[in-house]
Scaffold this active site. Structure first.
Site, short mmCIF file in Angstrom:
data_model
loop_
_atom_site.label_atom_id
_atom_site.label_comp_id
_atom_site.label_asym_id
_atom_site.label_seq_id
_atom_site.Cartn_x
_atom_site.Cartn_y
_atom_site.Cartn_z
N GLY A 46 2.57 -1.50 3.63
CA GLY A 46 3.02 0.13 4.10
C GLY A 46 4.09 0.41 3.46
N GLY A 47 5.12 0.89 5.19
CA GLY A 47 5.96 2.10 4.53
C GLY A 47 7.28 1.00 4.10
N HIS A 54 -9.57 1.02 4.87
CA HIS A 54 -8.21 1.23 5.57
C HIS A 54 -8.52 2.34 6.25
CE1 HIS A 54 -4.29 2.53 6.54
NE2 HIS A 54 -3.96 1.86 5.82
N SER A 72 3.60 -2.48 10.28
CA SER A 72 4.84 -2.60 10.54
C SER A 72 6.21 -3.68 10.16
CB SER A 72 5.05 -2.14 11.73
OG SER A 72 4.62 -0.97 12.00
N GLU A 97 -7.20 4.12 7.48
CA GLU A 97 -6.39 5.97 7.57
C GLU A 97 -7.99 6.52 6.45
OE1 GLU A 97 -2.85 5.80 5.96
OE2 GLU A 97 -2.24 4.62 7.46
N GLU A 110 -4.84 -5.46 10.60
CA GLU A 110 -4.36 -4.31 10.68
C GLU A 110 -4.89 -3.97 12.25
OE1 GLU A 110 -2.17 -3.15 6.67
OE2 GLU A 110 -4.18 -2.22 7.09
N ASN A 127 1.03 -1.16 0.03
CA ASN A 127 0.29 -0.13 0.05
C ASN A 127 1.07 1.63 0.25
OD1 ASN A 127 -1.47 2.34 0.30
ND2 ASN A 127 -1.67 1.33 2.34
N TRP A 128 1.00 1.84 -0.87
CA TRP A 128 1.47 3.01 -1.26
C TRP A 128 1.26 3.96 -0.96
CZ3 TRP A 128 4.12 2.99 -7.15
CH2 TRP A 128 4.75 1.68 -7.22
N LYS A 129 0.23 4.57 -0.13
CA LYS A 129 -0.91 5.59 0.65
C LYS A 129 -0.70 6.76 -0.63
CE LYS A 129 -0.18 2.98 4.77
NZ LYS A 129 0.14 3.43 6.30
N GLY A 156 2.28 2.50 10.74
CA GLY A 156 3.21 3.46 11.03
C GLY A 156 3.60 3.88 11.70
C1 PEP Z 1 -0.85 0.10 5.74
O1 PEP Z 1 -0.55 1.16 5.72
O2 PEP Z 1 -1.72 -0.84 5.74
C2 PEP Z 1 0.12 0.04 6.90
C3 PEP Z 1 -0.17 -1.81 7.37
O3 PEP Z 1 1.07 0.72 6.60
P1 PEP Z 1 2.67 0.20 7.66
O4 PEP Z 1 3.01 -0.68 6.79
O5 PEP Z 1 3.71 1.34 7.30
O6 PEP Z 1 2.38 -0.23 9.15
#
Ligand code: PEP
Length: 249
Positions: free
Chosen positions: A232-233, A94, A211, A96, A166, A9-11, A172
């Site tokens: 994500g990251g 998601h 994470s 967010e 999640e 997930n590049w956000k 994040g």
């Molecule tokens: C996400 O945004 O779905 C996510 C899991 O982010 P991160 O891996 O950065 O925690």
């Protein structure tokens, strides 16, 4: 045997130049892997991603969609548009989107249905906040988020969907649910679906997100009910994303 899936997930990150460099590495690095791999870039880059990944082992998807099929909905993107750009997956719900844009369980269920009507595979994101976990509400919150879909679309809809657990407190933040914590929630989600249809539950892929890094991926993905990750990251760093894909392989 469920095939593992690693989805990035590049956000709201990326540029034409950065994406091209990242995708070149990912395309080459995952070639021939036994797990499924996907990336979810921001909408404007879907055409670029389609051009660079067509014919590869990497699928792609979007990070959200409208529940409507067309009309006066400024700023929105329909499922059919995503299909035109070759998307296989779309994230729905998601955390967010739920926290920053007020998406309710009802809205998420409508988006889930719109995705499936168009032939997309929705990746339903569920998870509790830190306050909810500390109050002992993790099971209730996740069950409620899953029920919203089961009530609206029926259990059969889960046969062509993916769930991503999640925990909001792990997204994040660098904090990760322990493999035991994650496995417990994954098992509960599967049991909830199994109570309605055992076969659908057996086939349902439940990803962990929060994470995930090369250092913790293998241990997480080794648990019985963890079928890959939503990343994500680490999805923005080719070496890290590829290491996570290898851990799922
Ligand atoms: C996400 O945004 O779905 C996510 C899991 O982010 P991160 O891996 O950065 O925690």
């Amino acid at each position: 045997m469920r095939k593992k899936l690693v989805a990035g997930n590049w956000k709201m990150h990326g540029s034409l130049q950065q994406n091209a460099a990242l995708l070149e590495r990912i395309r080459a690095g995952v070639s021939g892997l036994a797990c499924d791999v996907a990336v979810c870039p921001p909408y404007p880059y879907l055409g670029q991603v389609q051009g660079l990944l067509s014919g590869s082992d990497v699928a792609w998807g979007a990070q959200s969609l409208s529940e409507h099929s067309a009309g006066a909905f400024t700023g929105e993107v329909s499922a059919a548009m995503l299909v035109e750009f070759g998307c296989r997956y779309v994230l729905v719900g998601h955390s967010e989107r739920r926290a920053l844009y007020g998406e309710t369980d009802v809205a998420v269920a409508a988006k889930f249905e719109a995705a499936q009507r168009a032939g997309l595979v929705p990746v339903l994101c569920v998870g509790e906040t830190l306050a909810e976990r500390e109050a002992g509400l993790t099971g209730d919150v996740v069950a409620r988020q899953v029920s919203a879909i089961l009530d609206c679309s029926g259990v059969v809809a889960m046969a062509s969907a993916v769930v991503a657990y999640e925990p909001v407190w792990a997204i994040g933040t660098g904090l990760t649910a322990s493999p035991e914590q994650a496995q417990a929630v994954h098992a509960a989600i599967r049991a909830q679906v199994a109570a309605m249809d055992v076969e659908v539950a057996k086939g349902l892929r439940i990803l962990y997100g929060g994470s995930v890094k090369p250092q913790n991926a293998k241990e997480l993905f080794g648990r019985a009910d963890i079928d890959g990750g939503l990343i994500g990251g680490a999805a923005l760093v080719a070496d890290d994303f590829l290491a996570i894909c290898l851990a799922a392989n």
